[in-house]
Design a protein around this motif. Structure first.
Motif, PDB file in Angstrom:
ATOM      1  N   ARG A 103       8.097  -6.880  -5.776  1.00 38.81           N
ATOM      2  CA  ARG A 103       8.736  -6.380  -5.292  1.00 38.81           C
ATOM      3  C   ARG A 103       9.206  -4.953  -4.488  1.00 38.81           C
ATOM      4  O   ARG A 103       7.803  -4.188  -4.504  1.00 38.81           O
ATOM      5  CB  ARG A 103      10.102  -5.651  -7.045  1.00 38.81           C
ATOM      6  N   LEU A 104       9.848  -5.004  -3.660  1.00 44.40           N
ATOM      7  CA  LEU A 104       9.613  -3.485  -2.376  1.00 44.40           C
ATOM      8  C   LEU A 104      10.229  -2.384  -2.776  1.00 44.40           C
ATOM      9  O   LEU A 104      11.667  -2.212  -2.931  1.00 44.40           O
ATOM     10  CB  LEU A 104      10.616  -4.156  -1.220  1.00 44.40           C
ATOM     11  N   GLY A 105       9.499  -1.866  -2.967  1.00 43.40           N
ATOM     12  CA  GLY A 105       9.979  -0.411  -3.225  1.00 43.40           C
ATOM     13  C   GLY A 105      10.570   0.175  -1.885  1.00 43.40           C
ATOM     14  O   GLY A 105      10.364   0.076  -0.693  1.00 43.40           O
ATOM     15  N   SER A 106      10.966   1.949  -1.887  1.00 44.43           N
ATOM     16  CA  SER A 106      11.729   2.487  -0.339  1.00 44.43           C
ATOM     17  C   SER A 106      10.232   2.951   0.251  1.00 44.43           C
ATOM     18  O   SER A 106      10.482   2.819   1.147  1.00 44.43           O
ATOM     19  CB  SER A 106      12.737   3.690  -1.398  1.00 44.43           C
TER      20      SER A 106
ATOM     21  N   THR B  74       1.147  -1.256   0.007  1.00 45.70           N
ATOM     22  CA  THR B  74       0.409   0.198  -0.237  1.00 45.70           C
ATOM     23  C   THR B  74       1.198   0.949   0.147  1.00 45.70           C
ATOM     24  O   THR B  74       0.841   1.889  -0.936  1.00 45.70           O
ATOM     25  CB  THR B  74      -0.747  -0.278   1.551  1.00 45.70           C
ATOM     26  N   ALA B  75       1.539   1.124   0.786  1.00 46.74           N
ATOM     27  CA  ALA B  75       2.934   2.418   0.806  1.00 46.74           C
ATOM     28  C   ALA B  75       3.318   2.336  -0.355  1.00 46.74           C
ATOM     29  O   ALA B  75       3.310   4.136  -0.739  1.00 46.74           O
ATOM     30  CB  ALA B  75       4.061   2.198   2.121  1.00 46.74           C
ATOM     31  N   ASP B  76       3.602   1.623  -1.153  1.00 45.95           N
ATOM     32  CA  ASP B  76       4.121   1.523  -2.425  1.00 45.95           C
ATOM     33  C   ASP B  76       3.291   2.155  -3.173  1.00 45.95           C
ATOM     34  O   ASP B  76       3.935   3.596  -3.863  1.00 45.95           O
ATOM     35  CB  ASP B  76       4.992   0.487  -3.087  1.00 45.95           C
ATOM     36  N   GLY B  77       2.175   1.595  -3.277  1.00 47.65           N
ATOM     37  CA  GLY B  77       1.231   2.296  -4.491  1.00 47.65           C
ATOM     38  C   GLY B  77       0.430   3.586  -4.249  1.00 47.65           C
ATOM     39  O   GLY B  77       0.697   4.165  -5.559  1.00 47.65           O
ATOM     40  N   LEU B  78       0.361   3.985  -3.318  1.00 44.64           N
ATOM     41  CA  LEU B  78       0.427   5.542  -2.836  1.00 44.64           C
ATOM     42  C   LEU B  78       1.153   5.593  -2.951  1.00 44.64           C
ATOM     43  O   LEU B  78       0.703   7.501  -3.090  1.00 44.64           O
ATOM     44  CB  LEU B  78      -0.831   5.293  -1.532  1.00 44.64           C
TER      45      LEU B  78
END
Length: 260
Positions: free
Chosen positions: A112-115, A91-95
């Protein structure tokens, strides 16, 4: 199938959905059963919280409180397979990284995990550990109660959104099925679970916690409506994690502020 056997099956469906606990072979799942099983998501939270609380209490007999808290958190992660934490990170990556609705949904699907996801997940885990450690410094028994409250009430909060909010559909979504609707019976059973768990606290503390979670839910709903127009499986996981942190935050404030 008898009513009791059907309800027991729904409990197993809920356990199978949220945890890594093996489900008996006689329990089968389809979309309607998964939807009905949402009434027991709070019960699953209670069981996860009770398991974490037991590990914490036993560990605190021979280990410092901070380590006992860490072991309790590890148990929760192992039982759920980091299900909700994954939702928070996605959710943090998408939003955080998407501008249009399609972009946000596409990024949330990416394994994949983003910043954004890494930082939010790190902060959430650290904050959870710090809050529970603060509670452990005051009272072992209260910390065990807090774990039960946090796991249960946060899942009630997240699952209740299914009743009022639309599911944001995506034909290319993740393979795991998603609860897409909830009826009045499901909602009442879910909310009753939360009310019963609140009885673990004194009346005034229970009311303050309840009001805080109602406000938290209102803010989360407004945020998700503005961002997505509804919910996804990932955002429900994020709401569970946020709700759990709100529970611990308020309990720390009550404990320290009350001088207990």
């Amino acid at each position: 199938m008898s009513v009791v056997r059907n309800e027991v099956a729904l409990i197993w469906v809920a356990l199978g959905y949220f945890t890594r606990i093996p489900v008996p072979q006689w329990v089968w799942t389809d979309q309607d059963r998964l939807n009905r099983a949402s009434r027991y998501f709070g019960l699953v939270g209670f069981l996860m919280g009770a398991a974490s609380a037991l590990v914490f209490w036993l560990s605190s007999l021979v280990l410092p409180g901070s380590i006992a808290v860490l072991l309790a958190m590890v148990v929760g992660l192992l039982l759920t397979g980091c299900f909700h934490e994954d939702g928070l990170a996605d959710t943090a990556d998408g939003l955080g990284g998407g501008w249009q609705l399609a972009d946000k949904l596409r990024i949330m699907k990416d394994s994949r995990l983003g910043s954004y996801g890494a930082l939010v997940l790190l902060m959430a885990v650290l904050l959870k550990w710090q809050l529970l450690t603060e509670l452990a410094n005051f009272s072992v028994n209260f910390t065990a109660t807090a774990l039960i409250l946090g796991h249960t009430l946060s899942r009630v909060l997240a699952a209740s959104m299914i009743f009022t909010e639309p599911y944001v559909r995506d034909d290319d979504s993740k393979s795991k099925p998603i609860v897409t609707e909830q009826n009045w019976n499901d909602l009442w059973v879910l909310l009753t679970t939360g009310v019963l768990v609140l009885l673990l606290l004194p009346v005034m503390q229970a009311l303050m916690l309840l009001m805080s979670l109602v406000v938290c839910r209102w803010l989360l709903v407004r945020w998700l409506r503005a961002q997505l127009g509804g919910y996804t499986g990932d955002t429900l996981g994020a709401c569970q994690q946020i709700g759990e942190l709100v529970v611990y935050l308020l309990l720390v404030a009550l404990l320290i502020g009350g001088g207990q």
